[in-house]
Enzyme design. Sequence first.
Site, PDB file in Angstrom:
ATOM      1  N   GLY A  71     -67.828  57.915 -73.938  1.00 37.93           N
ATOM      2  CA  GLY A  71     -66.426  57.955 -73.571  1.00 37.93           C
ATOM      3  C   GLY A  71     -65.703  56.676 -73.927  1.00 37.93           C
ATOM      4  O   GLY A  71     -64.511  56.678 -74.181  1.00 37.93           O
ATOM      5  N   PHE A  72     -66.436  55.565 -73.995  1.00 35.45           N
ATOM      6  CA  PHE A  72     -65.772  54.292 -74.204  1.00 35.45           C
ATOM      7  C   PHE A  72     -66.019  53.729 -75.599  1.00 35.45           C
ATOM      8  O   PHE A  72     -65.689  52.600 -75.881  1.00 35.45           O
ATOM      9  CB  PHE A  72     -66.238  53.282 -73.155  1.00 35.45           C
ATOM     10  CG  PHE A  72     -65.937  53.739 -71.760  1.00 35.45           C
ATOM     11  CD1 PHE A  72     -64.673  53.571 -71.222  1.00 35.45           C
ATOM     12  CD2 PHE A  72     -66.916  54.356 -71.005  1.00 35.45           C
ATOM     13  CE1 PHE A  72     -64.403  54.001 -69.934  1.00 35.45           C
ATOM     14  CE2 PHE A  72     -66.637  54.783 -69.726  1.00 35.45           C
ATOM     15  CZ  PHE A  72     -65.376  54.619 -69.177  1.00 35.45           C
TER      16      PHE A  72
ATOM     17  N   PRO B  29     -68.514  54.254 -79.547  1.00 36.88           N
ATOM     18  CA  PRO B  29     -69.797  54.665 -80.124  1.00 36.88           C
ATOM     19  C   PRO B  29     -70.947  53.764 -79.662  1.00 36.88           C
ATOM     20  O   PRO B  29     -70.731  52.600 -79.327  1.00 36.88           O
ATOM     21  CB  PRO B  29     -69.568  54.523 -81.624  1.00 36.88           C
ATOM     22  CG  PRO B  29     -68.486  53.513 -81.742  1.00 36.88           C
ATOM     23  CD  PRO B  29     -67.617  53.656 -80.537  1.00 36.88           C
TER      24      PRO B  29
ATOM     25  N   LYS C 258     -73.181  49.184 -77.339  1.00 41.32           N
ATOM     26  CA  LYS C 258     -71.998  50.008 -77.138  1.00 41.32           C
ATOM     27  C   LYS C 258     -70.801  49.233 -77.651  1.00 41.32           C
ATOM     28  O   LYS C 258     -70.523  48.117 -77.220  1.00 41.32           O
ATOM     29  CB  LYS C 258     -71.829  50.334 -75.664  1.00 41.32           C
ATOM     30  CG  LYS C 258     -70.749  51.363 -75.438  1.00 41.32           C
ATOM     31  CD  LYS C 258     -70.750  51.837 -74.011  1.00 41.32           C
ATOM     32  CE  LYS C 258     -70.046  53.163 -73.864  1.00 41.32           C
ATOM     33  NZ  LYS C 258     -70.931  54.289 -74.039  1.00 41.32           N
TER      34      LYS C 258
ATOM     35  N   ASP D  12     -67.378  58.450 -64.468  1.00 41.97           N
ATOM     36  CA  ASP D  12     -67.702  59.315 -65.618  1.00 41.97           C
ATOM     37  C   ASP D  12     -69.162  59.728 -65.564  1.00 41.97           C
ATOM     38  O   ASP D  12     -69.864  59.690 -66.558  1.00 41.97           O
ATOM     39  CB  ASP D  12     -67.387  58.591 -66.931  1.00 41.97           C
ATOM     40  CG  ASP D  12     -67.341  59.568 -68.108  1.00 41.97           C
ATOM     41  OD1 ASP D  12     -67.245  60.787 -67.863  1.00 41.97           O
ATOM     42  OD2 ASP D  12     -67.440  59.103 -69.253  1.00 41.97           O
TER      43      ASP D  12
END
Length: 798
Positions: free
Chosen positions: A490-491, A493, A508, A605
């Site tokens: 969600g934040f 790749p 990340k 999330d």
Amino acid sequence: MISLANSNFFVILTLFCSQTCINFSSVGAITSLRPGDVLNNSQALDSEGGKFRLGFFSIPQTNKTYLGKWYADDRRERKLWIANPNTPILNNSGFLTIDTTGTLKITSGEETVVNIAPPLLTGSLIARLQDSGNFVLQDETRNATLWQSFDHPTNCLLPGMKLGYNLTTRRNWSLTSWLSFSVPASGAFTLSLEDIQDAFQLVIRRRGKVYWTRGAWNNQGFPFLPFSHNSATNNEVTNIYQYNLNLVSDKDGMFFQYDTSQGSFPSLALNSHGDILGGYSFIYTLFRDFCYGYEREDGCVTTQLPDCRKDGDKFERKSGDFIHTSSITTEFYDDASISSVDCMQKCWERCSCVGFTTTSGNGTGCRIWNGNRDFRVDESGNAVQRYVLVSPKSSKEKPWIWIVIAIAILITLLISGFICYIIMRRRKLQDKKRKEEEHIRELTAAASFNNTNLKGEDGREVQDLKIFSFGFISTATNNFSSENKLGQGGFGPVYKGKFPDGREVAVKRLSRTSGQGLVEFKNELILIAKVQHTNLVRVIGCCIHEDEKMLIYEYMPNKSLDVFLFDPARKELLDWQKRCEIIEGIAQGLLYLHRYSRMRVIHRDLKASNVLLDENMNPKIADFGLARIFKQNETEAVTSRVVGTYGYMAPEFAMEGAFSIKSDVFSFGVLMLEIVSGRRNTSLQQDGRSLNLIGYAWELWKEGCALELKDPSLGDLCNTQQLLRVVHVGLLCVQEGSTDRPTMSDVISMLGNESMPLPIAKQPAFFTGRDEAGSYSSTIKTERCSVNDCSISVVEAR
Ligand SMILES: *[C@@H]1O[C@H](CO)[C@@H](O)[C@H](O)[C@H]1NC(C)=O
Ligand SMILES: *[C@@H]1O[C@H](CO)[C@@H](O)[C@H](O)[C@H]1NC(C)=O
Ligand SMILES: *[C@@H]1O[C@H](CO)[C@@H](O)[C@H](O)[C@H]1NC(C)=O
Ligand SMILES: *[C@@H]1O[C@H](CO)[C@@H](O)[C@H](O)[C@H]1NC(C)=O
Ligand SMILES: *[C@@H]1O[C@H](CO)[C@@H](O)[C@H](O)[C@H]1NC(C)=O
Ligand SMILES: *[C@@H]1O[C@H](CO)[C@@H](O)[C@H](O)[C@H]1NC(C)=O
Ligand SMILES: *[C@@H]1O[C@H](CO)[C@@H](O)[C@H](O)[C@H]1NC(C)=O
């Protein structure tokens, strides 16, 4: 003398009658030899006028000693005649003597090496070297020459010597080449004067067969030899030989002789390659290296080609070697009487042969390669040379040259472009580095970074958090290559990385949309790094590069829960026991986030793909705390930007942007139902209409058929009681009202304590299709339910 180290078989130009020879310095020059006199290896016999010299010399490549003759002033001492070409002295102690029987001979120790002349029993024998270069044995009293070296030529013709034959005296004057550049023994070639088609021609034969002949005698000379013109006009070039040739023929035979007016150290020699050389360096034969037998303008004689060879095939000298594969074989002929031209002939006649070389340092022996022509050229200078078979190319040579030039220009352009690029890049990198440095300084300057430890070049340890350089991370992830990409969270790749020490990490790359300042980011990161629990993915460090931020996590080899749960094959790996453990682990991790971590972290999330599994399939929650980084100005109230994943979002969060720990509980409830059913919340197709998992579970629950929800792959091997309890708790977690939902500690005690009574679940959120669902379920599902024997406990629980 030519430098010894350079004595290369192939330096034809510099070959003369001989080369590279060590001479024993002539201590006392003598001019004649009488019976009983001895010429030892440190002496020399000089001609009366001092023009020629006779003495012993050794050849370095073979360490063999010969008696030879050369021009006294010739610094290279090229050998014009050799007394014992086929019978060398094996050490360097040779003697020339005339013994008591009148035999001119060479001895070594007590033994005779060779008789140069037959026994000549006369009164007063004397051996002399004449100023013509003729070594003669004379009867001094009768003033008669009994033996002369001019009648026994080796590979060199001096002015005054004859080339031809006399049938009456049965003399043949022909030249015989050396075997190789360093072996004076009789070689493959002879040069003779012959009468071919009623014309006098000079003929080179190889092993007896006519090899080369060029032009018949034309009253003045042979066409290939420069002959003297009477007009003295073009005589400026002094060192070019101009031959006065004299040919004599009668019924007894024929011969020719020459003298020259120009040039120093005149001679005509036949070298071991079959070339006719004039003096030092003039090659009068025009073929290069070999004659092949097809028609050429260079005097090579046309012969029948082997079937597999065609016009234009030839051998070229190349440095390098054949690429050794199973398809190439070699053969050796270690015969010391074989020279390169014999080796060439072997290869030429063997259809499979693609190349050859001589095998010994003295230029004899033979090795041939059979197979394909893959030859790796090596210009490094240490590579040996081989003769490699090449076939003519059909394309013309000119386009070739242009291609080469074009390539050269292209390469030059590329190189200069590349250099420019490097320079620009370096500048840019330096800029970048400075910027990064600033960032890090800013980071470390902040209060909580005060006890910064610098740690190597790979990272700076800031309390529990390491700051890695961009280059280091970039290398570890192979420049963020797509092969290394683990997924798209969600934040941003996620990439797999590998540190030089072999440690695997997940990187990340946070999307750049976070409008956070660096100090805030840092504070957030430190908090995240301090949140440590066995059920939370550990943050190893971060990386800041310009306005890009990266988080480095421990790497989870088993990827995420959804990979197993929603895959028909892999879900088999998750038995009921394991699923219970996973639910328990997630609950513990979440509880820690909500209650026990220093900051109260709301995940926001939570979903199956954010639950990673370690090698023992223990769950670890990933991506916690990120929502905080991505938050803008809000506290725990309302966010204008909703992060989260549809299907897992609590209604109040999805619709109003309000979140609390209860929104995580909602997500956890969805996750529990998914784990039990092995189905995604979102993608549920039920009897032709879509219904989310929550709604489906609720219907079954109401119907008393909650056991229907069980993932079929669990089979019968499951604790029914426990399963129903999990479903029940799950439904409690997804209730519409956030206050109705239990907290995570409630959830843990509900799951852990089987005897604890559970509240009745109210209608879950997102259950919209009540009416139709009701009609459906009443008709179909009750029927199916009766087939199952599951309903009793469900009813009880309610
Ligand atoms: C060669 O002979 C000369 C004169 O007899 C003598 O001085 C010299 O030592 C001899 N050299 C060798 C190597 O025998
Ligand atoms: C040349 O070398 C080969 C192999 O080393 C050897 O057998 C042969 O005798 C040599 N020839 C001469 C003339 O020394
Ligand atoms: C020739 O003799 C020298 C010195 O004795 C030795 O080093 C060398 O190996 C010999 N060369 C050959 C080809 O025998
Ligand atoms: C040279 O060789 C011969 C025999 O080949 C031997 O009689 C003589 O002693 C040797 N000389 C030296 C100096 O080794
Ligand atoms: C020996 O003969 C040559 C020619 O063969 C001649 O030139 C020379 O003068 C003669 N010498 C004597 C001493 O007769
Ligand atoms: C001499 O040369 C002729 C012509 O080349 C040849 O026919 C003859 O066999 C040769 N004789 C000897 C003994 O070499
Ligand atoms: C051959 O030798 C004989 C006898 O010495 C001589 O008469 C004749 O002229 C010679 N012929 C040639 C062409 O050398």
